[in-house]
Structure formats: C-alpha cells, structure tokens
Design a protein around this motif. Sequence first.
Motif, PDB file in Angstrom:
ATOM      1  N   LEU A  12     111.762  73.183  21.055  1.00  0.00           N
ATOM      2  CA  LEU A  12     110.789  72.969  22.128  1.00  0.00           C
ATOM      3  C   LEU A  12     109.503  73.744  21.855  1.00  0.00           C
ATOM      4  O   LEU A  12     108.404  73.277  22.184  1.00  0.00           O
ATOM      5  CB  LEU A  12     111.378  73.382  23.486  1.00  0.00           C
ATOM      6  CG  LEU A  12     112.164  72.277  24.180  1.00  0.00           C
ATOM      7  CD1 LEU A  12     113.108  72.846  25.225  1.00  0.00           C
ATOM      8  CD2 LEU A  12     111.201  71.292  24.851  1.00  0.00           C
ATOM      9  N   THR A  13     109.639  74.912  21.253  1.00  0.00           N
ATOM     10  CA  THR A  13     108.464  75.711  20.909  1.00  0.00           C
ATOM     11  C   THR A  13     107.666  75.002  19.817  1.00  0.00           C
ATOM     12  O   THR A  13     106.449  74.802  19.941  1.00  0.00           O
ATOM     13  CB  THR A  13     108.909  77.107  20.429  1.00  0.00           C
ATOM     14  OG1 THR A  13     109.875  77.626  21.334  1.00  0.00           O
ATOM     15  CG2 THR A  13     107.733  78.061  20.334  1.00  0.00           C
ATOM     16  N   LEU A  14     108.358  74.594  18.765  1.00  0.00           N
ATOM     17  CA  LEU A  14     107.672  73.926  17.659  1.00  0.00           C
ATOM     18  C   LEU A  14     107.008  72.623  18.124  1.00  0.00           C
ATOM     19  O   LEU A  14     105.857  72.340  17.766  1.00  0.00           O
ATOM     20  CB  LEU A  14     108.667  73.656  16.522  1.00  0.00           C
ATOM     21  CG  LEU A  14     108.142  72.872  15.319  1.00  0.00           C
ATOM     22  CD1 LEU A  14     106.863  73.471  14.754  1.00  0.00           C
ATOM     23  CD2 LEU A  14     109.220  72.802  14.238  1.00  0.00           C
ATOM     24  N   THR A  47     105.891  71.869  21.035  1.00  0.00           N
ATOM     25  CA  THR A  47     104.715  72.160  21.851  1.00  0.00           C
ATOM     26  C   THR A  47     103.510  72.416  20.956  1.00  0.00           C
ATOM     27  O   THR A  47     102.406  71.933  21.228  1.00  0.00           O
ATOM     28  CB  THR A  47     104.992  73.364  22.761  1.00  0.00           C
ATOM     29  OG1 THR A  47     106.138  73.080  23.556  1.00  0.00           O
ATOM     30  CG2 THR A  47     103.804  73.650  23.661  1.00  0.00           C
ATOM     31  N   ALA A  48     103.744  73.164  19.883  1.00  0.00           N
ATOM     32  CA  ALA A  48     102.641  73.381  18.928  1.00  0.00           C
ATOM     33  C   ALA A  48     102.227  72.052  18.287  1.00  0.00           C
ATOM     34  O   ALA A  48     101.038  71.787  18.112  1.00  0.00           O
ATOM     35  CB  ALA A  48     103.058  74.391  17.861  1.00  0.00           C
ATOM     36  N   THR A  92      99.814  69.714  20.276  1.00  0.00           N
ATOM     37  CA  THR A  92      98.371  69.971  20.233  1.00  0.00           C
ATOM     38  C   THR A  92      97.756  69.508  18.917  1.00  0.00           C
ATOM     39  O   THR A  92      96.537  69.456  18.799  1.00  0.00           O
ATOM     40  CB  THR A  92      98.055  71.470  20.428  1.00  0.00           C
ATOM     41  OG1 THR A  92      98.564  72.206  19.299  1.00  0.00           O
ATOM     42  CG2 THR A  92      98.693  72.006  21.697  1.00  0.00           C
ATOM     43  N   LEU A 129     106.379  70.495  28.563  1.00  0.00           N
ATOM     44  CA  LEU A 129     106.028  69.791  27.325  1.00  0.00           C
ATOM     45  C   LEU A 129     105.518  68.383  27.632  1.00  0.00           C
ATOM     46  O   LEU A 129     104.561  67.910  27.004  1.00  0.00           O
ATOM     47  CB  LEU A 129     107.227  69.724  26.374  1.00  0.00           C
ATOM     48  CG  LEU A 129     107.007  68.918  25.078  1.00  0.00           C
ATOM     49  CD1 LEU A 129     105.865  69.488  24.238  1.00  0.00           C
ATOM     50  CD2 LEU A 129     108.292  68.864  24.249  1.00  0.00           C
TER      51      LEU A 129
END
Lengths: 450, 450
Positions: free
Chosen positions: A76-78, A80-81, A84, A112
């Motif tokens: 989920l972190t990756l 989100t990056a 963008t 997200l």
Amino acid sequence: MTERRLHLNAFLMNTGHHEASWRLPESDPYAHVELGHYVHLARIAERGTFDSLFLADGPQLWGNLAQRPAGALEPLTLLTALATATEHIGLIATASTSYNSPYNLARKFASLDIISGGRAGWNIVTTAGAEAARNFGLDAEPAHAERYARAAEFLDVALKLWDSWEDDAIVADKAAGVWGDDTRVHPARHKGRYFSVEGALNVPRTPQGYPLLVQAGSSEDGKEFAARYAEAVFTAQQTIEDAQAFYADLKSRTTAAGRDPGHIKVLPGIVPVIGSTETEALAAEQVLEDHIVYAHGVGRLEALLQLPPGTLELDAELPSDLPPESVIEGAKSRYTLVVELARRERLTVRQLIGRLGGGRGHLTFAGTPEQVADAIEQWFTSGAADGFNIMPAVLPSGLDAFVDHVVPLLRARSLLREEYGPRQTLRERYGLPRPANQYVTAPAPALARV
Amino acid sequence: MTERRLHLNAFLMNTGHHEASWRLPESDPYAHVELGHYVHLARIAERGTFDSLFLADGPQLWGNLAQRPAGALEPLTLLTALATATEHIGLIATASTSYNSPYNLARKFASLDIISGGRAGWNIVTTAGAEAARNFGLDAEPAHAERYARAAEFLDVALKLWDSWEDDAIVADKAAGVWGDDTRVHPARHKGRYFSVEGALNVPRTPQGYPLLVQAGSSEDGKEFAARYAEAVFTAQQTIEDAQAFYADLKSRTTAAGRDPGHIKVLPGIVPVIGSTETEALAAEQVLEDHIVYAHGVGRLEALLQLPPGTLELDAELPSDLPPESVIEGAKSRYTLVVELARRERLTVRQLIGRLGGGRGHLTFAGTPEQVADAIEQWFTSGAADGFNIMPAVLPSGLDAFVDHVVPLLRARSLLREEYGPRQTLRERYGLPRPANQYVTAPAPALARV
C-alpha cells in the motif's frame, strides 16, 4: 454493445517472476527496495495501456535469503508512491484479512483511492502459513475454513465502513457554519464473531466507493468467496481446458450468488518469454533455468507439499503417496496444481523445479510475439479468460518486450485499447459499475466530489 | 562546535488549526481530502527550510460533522504521496500503539523511510478515548497506564524488527548465486505481555535505521516514555515559565534514563497570527473568533473535562469541583492545561472556547513578524524550546505568512538555516546520530545502501 476487450494486469515483482532473474547481468539485486525501479515498471505498463498493476504480499519474511531477493516495500505504501508517478493505471495491493483490522485497512484503501483518483484495488488474501501467524501472536496458522470465515466477515465490515459516509455527506455551508450532515454518516455498529466495530470510517466516500475487489484463491472456499465478493480473479491454470473449466465454474457460482457473471473478470497468470524466433525464446528460458540453484528449490517444494526436509530426490518423480488437497491447510489450489502438473507430464523433481522457477505454477507462453498474441487471443475467445495477469520472468526487460512487441499485435486485432482516453477509475477500466451505497435507497451519483 | 539552530516543524491540518478556519472565504472545505492542498503546504514548508511536517491522527471519526471538517487521508498514506512531491523535508506521521500490530506498522514506517530517502518520523500515540477503542473490538478505552505499558512493549518489538536486517545483510553475489546472508538477519523472537512476534521484518534496514521517534504526551507516563524513547517532543505550553519547567524536567528525565539530553528536542506548539501591525494581527484573530459556533464548543469542552452534556454555562467560569488529573483516563495533560488556563485568567466558558478554538490549548503568538520572531527567539534562548511546532490558524495562508515574513527574520538572526544544502535524513536535520543496530557490536556504517 461495446466490443469485448482484453484486460491486462502487470504483476510486478522485483527483478521478475523467475527465481533466478536477479542473477542475470541486466538485473539490479536491490530493485526490490528501489522506488525508481517500480516507477519505471509502472510507466512501461501505462505505455502498454494495461488496466492495472499488482503487488503480492505476505506479512512475513519469505524463504531463505541466500536464494533470491527477499523483503519488499509494503504494497500500500509503494502503490501510493506509484499513484503520484502515474495517471491512468489501476493500483492493486494485496492485503491480508487474517492479520489486519478492518478499520485500519479500510482507511488505507480509501485514502489510496482518493489520492489516486479512483484507481485502488484490493487483492484479498487470507494468508497461508505459520510464519505469518507467528508474527501476530498466534502459534500456528488458523485453519483454512476459519481464515475464509474471518475474511467474509472482514469484507462485510469493510463494506459498511466504506459506505459510512453518503456521497453527499459534506454540505460545506460556510454561511450557516454547517460543514457536514451527521444524518448522512452511518456508524458500522458491527458485532460479529471476529470483529466488533462501532463507528463510521474517518474518510469520506471515495471516487470508486471502495477499491476494486480482487481475489486469487482457487480452492473451494476461495471460489465461493470470489463468487460472492470478487470483481477480478487472478488464477494459475496450466492448460486451456483447465482454464475453461475454471472460468465456467466461477461464472456459474457468481450467478448462483445472485450477481451478474459479467461483473467478475477472470485473469489467468501467464509468464511471457518472448524471442524474435521460437528458438531464441526457448534459449532465453534455458538461460534462466541454468541459473536456478536446485538445492534451494527442493526445500521450497518440500515446504509447499508439506513434506519433511530431505524427502524429495532431485532426479526422481514425486512420491506416489502424497496426501489429498483436503488435508492441506496452506495454499490448497497451488498444491493440487503442482502435483497434477508433475504427474501429468511425469516430471522429475529437477524438471518440476525448472518449470515452477519461472512462474511458481503459472503457465509460460514462450515464443515469438505472434505466438504469444495467438495464445492470448485463443484463451480470450474460447471462454478461458477475460484477460491476463502478465508475469514477466525478468523485469523490466520482459515487460518492455511484451509492451513493445505483443501489445501492438493485440491492438491491431482490436483486443486491446489503443490509448487510455479520458481518465477513468479502475472499476470503469474493468467495465464495472460504481457500487451503490448500502445505506442509500436512491441511486448514487456517478462520482463523488472527492 | 556548530551553532545551535532552531528546529521547525509544520503541523498540517486541513484548512488550519482554528476550528472556524474552514468558514473563511479563502478556505477550501474539501481541503482535508485534496492531495494537491497538502502538496502545496509541504512545498511552502520546504521553502521555509522547515525540518519536518507532521500529521495528527486517531482511528475514529472525531466530534460532530456539522461543526468543522472531519475525516482525513490516513497519515502514512498521505505522507508517502508527499514524499514523492518533496525533496528535503521530514515526514512525521502519527500512529497508535494501542490499535496497530507492531509487524504491520514497522513495515509501513520502514517502507516510507526507504521511499523518502530517510525522511520518516513516527509520532507515537497511545490514543485516548472510547470511540477509537470501540472500532477495535473493545468496549471501553484501556486505562492510561495500561496504554503506556503496551506502548513501551510495542516500541521494544518495533526496534527489534527494524534492526532485524543488518545493514550489510544483502550480499548480491550473482556469480555464486547467493543473494543475502541469513546469518545477518535476526528474527525478533519476542514473547511479551502484549505481543508475540517471532520473525524478522520483511523490509531491509532503512536509511535512518528506523523513523525518528516523536512523542507528544505530557502526562507523567508520557514524560517517562519520552525520556526513554523520544528524539523529538511536541508539547502545549501556555507560558514561558511553564515551558522552561517542562524543558528542564524532560531533559533531566532523559539524562536519568541514561540518554544524552541533547538527543531529545523539545518543540512547543505555537499558533502564529501575523499582521503588518499588531492591531491587524489582533483583528485577524477576532475574525476567526467571530466564526466560532459556540454551541459546538461547549459540547467538546464537556467531553474533554469528562462532564455530562449540559453541565457548562457559556457565560460562567468552569465549575470549582472538577476532578484532579489523576482520575482522568483520557488526554491527561491537556485536561490540566485547559483547567489551569481557565482558572489563571478567570475565563468564562465562552472566552475559554475562544482561546482553545485557535490551537486547542497551544499558545497563540499574535503580532507583527518582528514580535513573533522575538517571542520565538526568547523561548529558544531561555531554555524553553529547541524549536517550535508551527500550527497556523489558517492554511495555507498562515503558513505562507510565516515563511514569507518570520522565516527571513529568523535567518537574519542566524537562528534558522539559509537553505537545506545536501540531502540529509530527518535525523540528521535534527542533529541526531543514526542509531546503531542492536544485533551488531561493531559501529554501523553511516548509511545503508537502500
């Protein structure tokens, strides 16, 4: 009626799906923790007008470190990056219903979905294996049926939370000093066997309402779960006949669950290995196979088959007295697929490891771009697939090759969009309607303000 | 020895810290879910060479929707998106030790630290309030001491997980087919009162080793926790004398805990309200106060003071028989600060709400840029602060005003850096060393490869 189009998902995994891919001269052995690597892959997939990209996950450190790249950025972190760094492509993260709280996970997916403009998807997994269980206070893995019961309740709670704000709950009346309408926010008030969640979500309803629901379990429990909730299904199928049977079965279960069978898209995984001639493609496969460290593969296969270490012999076939799928508590359908593949083709353990090294049970389509496109078209037009989960053996080069050489053929055959066109949500890309809010009787508007 | 410099953190909260800020003509009432709004704020803070920015959080829907913007993007998700839109500024997310699993949270912060190039910070909170508890299967909020005991164990587990890979665990020997060194990866093997976590983290050690540890509780338990773990502390102080006492107390507790008192930075929160004249600044404050809906404020104050609804009268002082802090289970230090503020200045409930509306108990510095810079310098040079948590009443305009008018004065006085210079981790910005790995006896290298 619009033409039926192929749905393509790019399954991204560090240097590629072949376990030896990291050993090639072209590969970056630190790719698994390089944001730039994933941004590059996402942009290749967008160039190929894929519907989505996807990251697998489990909350534990897999296997042994010597063998191949381990660890990863949390999906989920990756994603989100990556949201963008991309504009159109859907972003599907795997997350476990066994080792998360619905409130926390629902918030993250809602966030997200908002940040990506409606491009979030959730690959729902129940997470097999004792290693994960032991990172969350349990001594052993919960039983398969137990994990799926919890998953179903998790979904029910998450759907309540994602619906807790009506689309027009925000009033924003500055003059009157009234920001929101409390009567249009609905606490979950859920009390069940696994979860008790009282409140409303602290994120407004999102562009898609909630993330596209994706599922990849092919066991009985998994298929029933998919029929009830999933909008896209990833599956490993070794033959077109098996894939057709799976496809027909899943569509009919979806109908039986009271849903439109067109609202569940079936995407078998394929490992495309592309060469300008068939010989070149097979040679590329052989180079990868030559880089496999077989000692590692034996241990992994023993773990999958739930055999004690040292049971398997590299140049013999599998033992004949393996237990039936019903007693396996781990990845049931993967177990059966591997055993059937070995028996059908009378593979030795060494040959089996070679076949699994490429795609862990997913089918390899090796050949020229025309041969790969032909296979895709055949599966797509004969009731075996609504699209494919593309799992390149080597990344980024395998994804580049697919986009540069196979995608133009698929476009020429009108199987794939020429370009994205206007912005769409992930659900719109998959040809699915925005879900209505369970708390609202009138139809939902097309898109929320957020 | 290098000069002592001021540390500045931008506390971002939708349209600003004043509860009526969303009602101003300039404010976007949907700002709380607009990525673009936060990107804009983060870039203003980078223009002001702030050390970091910060997002508060609680896993529940706050208060009532009518009153002011509610809900938000989940902080770790939002900060990951901001990581890709900024280059230098630190990114501090609030996350709860009461309602997360150490394995999940450690992964997310490690991933953010890698993606941001070492700019992650964690504001550790134990989360007061029954609303949050009821979203996670509990009937009532756990007792204050219980929450802090769990927080301490959570930290111990998280620190083991962040250290589980040594900095050089990745070998990447393609020729030998050896990717990692399993002897340099250490399973947590933690069995405690609250958590049992067996395995190693599935993320390699990060640029900072682990996120900057931040804390904001000022109760006895909170200060003891900060002395043991925190590297930066946010605090609400209404007078310079109180701030000096807090500062001295926290530094001496940190020494008593066996740590260097220079390794804990104390940042009181201030609400700067800037005008070209003092009269203009006070008029701007008055406009905000005029937009407060007092009926909402009374309910919120009753909740904070744990009084039954309908107890408080708008034009009377607080009742004289309020209970002592020791019996309060919620935000203990906030309770005492509010009660003491009201008694010290003999404020009516209406006046108290006006004062709290701006910064919820944080001090307002209203005046010309020179007056604000003077107050900052005075606190900084008289043992009251190592820096400030800047909480503009209105966003983005209040942050713009601070950066355009106060920051140049602070630079002219050599209190603040002129520019960022080369890339640094968040911990380097705060003048703190990279933590050693608890599993390694030799000193850690300056920076990991990742």
